[in-house]
Design an enzyme around this catalytic site. Sequence first.
Site, mmCIF file in Angstrom:
data_model
loop_
_atom_site.group_PDB
_atom_site.id
_atom_site.type_symbol
_atom_site.label_atom_id
_atom_site.label_comp_id
_atom_site.label_asym_id
_atom_site.label_seq_id
_atom_site.Cartn_x
_atom_site.Cartn_y
_atom_site.Cartn_z
ATOM 1 N N ARG A 117 -35.620 -40.414 -29.812
ATOM 2 C CA ARG A 117 -35.847 -41.308 -30.950
ATOM 3 C C ARG A 117 -36.542 -42.588 -30.532
ATOM 4 O O ARG A 117 -36.736 -43.495 -31.344
ATOM 5 C CB ARG A 117 -34.520 -41.632 -31.647
ATOM 6 C CG ARG A 117 -33.978 -40.432 -32.392
ATOM 7 C CD ARG A 117 -32.767 -40.744 -33.216
ATOM 8 N NE ARG A 117 -32.399 -39.568 -34.002
ATOM 9 C CZ ARG A 117 -31.173 -39.299 -34.422
ATOM 10 N NH1 ARG A 117 -30.184 -40.119 -34.142
ATOM 11 N NH2 ARG A 117 -30.944 -38.218 -35.138
ATOM 12 N N GLU A 168 -37.224 -30.701 -29.875
ATOM 13 C CA GLU A 168 -36.998 -29.818 -31.020
ATOM 14 C C GLU A 168 -36.767 -28.374 -30.594
ATOM 15 O O GLU A 168 -35.928 -27.679 -31.160
ATOM 16 C CB GLU A 168 -38.174 -29.893 -31.999
ATOM 17 C CG GLU A 168 -38.310 -31.245 -32.708
ATOM 18 C CD GLU A 168 -37.110 -31.583 -33.580
ATOM 19 O OE1 GLU A 168 -36.313 -30.676 -33.899
ATOM 20 O OE2 GLU A 168 -36.961 -32.762 -33.936
ATOM 21 N N CYS A 217 -21.652 -35.190 -43.388
ATOM 22 C CA CYS A 217 -21.433 -34.028 -44.256
ATOM 23 C C CYS A 217 -21.229 -32.797 -43.371
ATOM 24 O O CYS A 217 -22.023 -31.863 -43.361
ATOM 25 C CB CYS A 217 -22.638 -33.832 -45.188
ATOM 26 S SG CYS A 217 -22.342 -32.682 -46.552
ATOM 27 N N GLY A 245 -29.154 -20.950 -23.000
ATOM 28 C CA GLY A 245 -29.174 -19.811 -23.924
ATOM 29 C C GLY A 245 -30.485 -19.631 -24.660
ATOM 30 O O GLY A 245 -31.392 -20.457 -24.555
ATOM 31 N N CYS A 280 -15.210 -37.059 -47.650
ATOM 32 C CA CYS A 280 -15.951 -37.284 -48.897
ATOM 33 C C CYS A 280 -15.606 -38.626 -49.540
ATOM 34 O O CYS A 280 -16.405 -39.181 -50.291
ATOM 35 C CB CYS A 280 -15.681 -36.148 -49.884
ATOM 36 S SG CYS A 280 -16.261 -34.544 -49.279
ATOM 37 N N TYR A 316 -39.511 -24.907 -39.291
ATOM 38 C CA TYR A 316 -38.695 -26.080 -39.040
ATOM 39 C C TYR A 316 -39.346 -26.996 -38.006
ATOM 40 O O TYR A 316 -39.527 -28.198 -38.229
ATOM 41 C CB TYR A 316 -37.272 -25.697 -38.569
ATOM 42 C CG TYR A 316 -36.628 -26.894 -37.928
ATOM 43 C CD1 TYR A 316 -36.090 -27.899 -38.717
ATOM 44 C CD2 TYR A 316 -36.695 -27.096 -36.550
ATOM 45 C CE1 TYR A 316 -35.599 -29.059 -38.154
ATOM 46 C CE2 TYR A 316 -36.211 -28.243 -35.976
ATOM 47 C CZ TYR A 316 -35.659 -29.226 -36.786
ATOM 48 O OH TYR A 316 -35.211 -30.372 -36.227
ATOM 49 N N CYS A 334 -22.254 -36.377 -55.900
ATOM 50 C CA CYS A 334 -22.235 -35.072 -55.234
ATOM 51 C C CYS A 334 -21.578 -34.031 -56.119
ATOM 52 O O CYS A 334 -20.395 -34.145 -56.480
ATOM 53 C CB CYS A 334 -21.486 -35.174 -53.906
ATOM 54 S SG CYS A 334 -21.323 -33.591 -53.038
ATOM 55 N N ASP A 360 -32.986 -27.239 -41.890
ATOM 56 C CA ASP A 360 -32.158 -26.663 -40.823
ATOM 57 C C ASP A 360 -30.736 -26.496 -41.362
ATOM 58 O O ASP A 360 -30.497 -26.642 -42.546
ATOM 59 C CB ASP A 360 -32.189 -27.568 -39.582
ATOM 60 C CG ASP A 360 -31.335 -28.809 -39.776
ATOM 61 O OD1 ASP A 360 -31.171 -29.246 -40.947
ATOM 62 O OD2 ASP A 360 -30.831 -29.349 -38.779
ATOM 63 N N GLN A 384 -30.717 -24.267 -32.804
ATOM 64 C CA GLN A 384 -29.420 -23.591 -32.721
ATOM 65 C C GLN A 384 -28.567 -24.148 -31.582
ATOM 66 O O GLN A 384 -27.781 -23.418 -30.968
ATOM 67 C CB GLN A 384 -29.623 -22.085 -32.540
ATOM 68 C CG GLN A 384 -30.202 -21.431 -33.771
ATOM 69 C CD GLN A 384 -29.255 -21.467 -34.933
ATOM 70 O OE1 GLN A 384 -28.282 -20.728 -34.965
ATOM 71 N NE2 GLN A 384 -29.513 -22.339 -35.912
ATOM 72 N N THR A 385 -28.764 -25.421 -31.273
ATOM 73 C CA THR A 385 -28.093 -26.024 -30.129
ATOM 74 C C THR A 385 -27.662 -27.441 -30.483
ATOM 75 O O THR A 385 -28.436 -28.199 -31.057
ATOM 76 C CB THR A 385 -29.052 -26.067 -28.923
ATOM 77 O OG1 THR A 385 -29.529 -24.745 -28.673
ATOM 78 C CG2 THR A 385 -28.371 -26.611 -27.681
#
Length: 354
Positions: free
Chosen positions: A26, A38, A193, A82, A200, A121, A209, A139, A43-44
Site C-alpha cells: 500500500r 495480488e 464484515c 500453495g 453489526c 479480479y 444493511c 473477490d 485465495q490466500t
Amino acid sequence: MSILNPHFSKRLISWYLDNKRDLPWRKTVSPYHIWLSEIMLQQTRVAQGLPYYLKFINAYPTVQDLANSPEDEVLKLWQGLGYYSRARNLHATAKMVTEDMNGVFPDNYKNLLKLKGVGEYTASAIASICFNEPQAVVDGNVYRVLSRVFGISTPINKGNGPKEFKILAQQLIDKKQPGTFNQAIMEFGARHCVPRNPDCNSCIFNDSCVAFQKNEVEELPVKIKAKPVKKRYFNYLVVLSENENTILKQRIGKGIWHKLYEFPLVETSEEVDIEDLKNLPQFQDFSENLDIRSISLFNEEAVVHKLSHQHLYTRFWIIETPKGSQADIPISEINNYAVPVLIENFVSEFFENY
DNA sequence: AACCCGGGGAT
DNA sequence: ATCCCAGGGTT
C-alpha cells in the site's frame, strides 16, 4: 430502500482511511509490486502471504530479476504458499514482460488480462490501483459485503451470480479513486464484515444493511457447497544409501504439486502392508535396478495431509541401500529443492537428528 | 459449467 | 469438522 451510490462509496472509503492496515504494497503503485502482491494473495490470507511478498521483493527487486531466475528457484521461494501454478505463471509472465514488452507492464485492464495468471479480479486490481482505471474487483470479500448490504441471495459460485455482483460493484465504484474504493471494500470485508459473527452493531452500514435488518447476515452470501474430499493413499519410498544419498523425483503432468520434488511415490487405493507394497508393479519398477538391503515403515499411523479437495493418507517407507546405488542426491541437499509441505514436514522430522 | 489446484487460520 | 481466504486455468 438500500443505500445508494455515492453514499455507499463515501462511507466505505471514510471507514477505510480510518481503519486500513499498514501493508507494504500500500506504499506503492508500481505495477510490478502490485501484481506480485495480488498474485500471492489469490485465495490466500494477508497474514500468510506477507512474509512471501517480503522474501520475493528482497530476492527479486525488479521484474527483470524475477524473469532471470530459474523456475526451480522461484518454486523454492514459493514453497509452502500453495497453488503452485501461481508461481509458474508468475515466472512466465515476468519473462514475457521482460523479453516481449520491454520490461513494462500493460497499463490497462484489457491488456493486463492477457498475462498468464491474471484473471478478471487481478486485472481489475492492478488497473485500478496502478492506473486509476475504474474496474471494480470482485473477490470473496466483495461477495460478502455486497450480498449482505444489498440483501442479494444469488449464489456467488453458480450461473450468472459472479456477473451480477460484478455489475453491482461496477455501479458502486468511485470512478475518481477506483483503487482506493477497491481496496476499501476488500478491507472492509476482511476486517469488519467477516464471515462469522460480524459486529453489526458497530457497522457503518447498519442503518441500511438489508441482511442486518432482515436478520439474514449469517445466511449470506449464498454459496453452493463443494463436493466431499477424496481420500488418497500415498507411500513414499525414502531411499537412504550408505553414503547418505537419496532419490527425489520431480512431479510431472497434471495434478497437485506440478514441478515440485518428492521421494519416489507409490499411490494405492487403500493402506498397504510391506508384502502388499513389494508386490505392486510400481514398486517392482522402482526396485528393479536398486540393491535393497532393508525396508522399514517409518510411521505406522498414516500422516493425514489435508488439502482443500483431498486428504492424503501418507506413510513413509525407509529403504536402505549400499553405497553407490542409484541414489544421487545428498541428504544435505534436499533443502535446495522445492517440495510440498508434506515432504518438508517429514524431512525436518526424520533428518533432524540423522 | 464443472472441475482442479494448497495450505493455514478462525470458529 | 467446516468454512474461507485480495482466483485462475483447464476441460
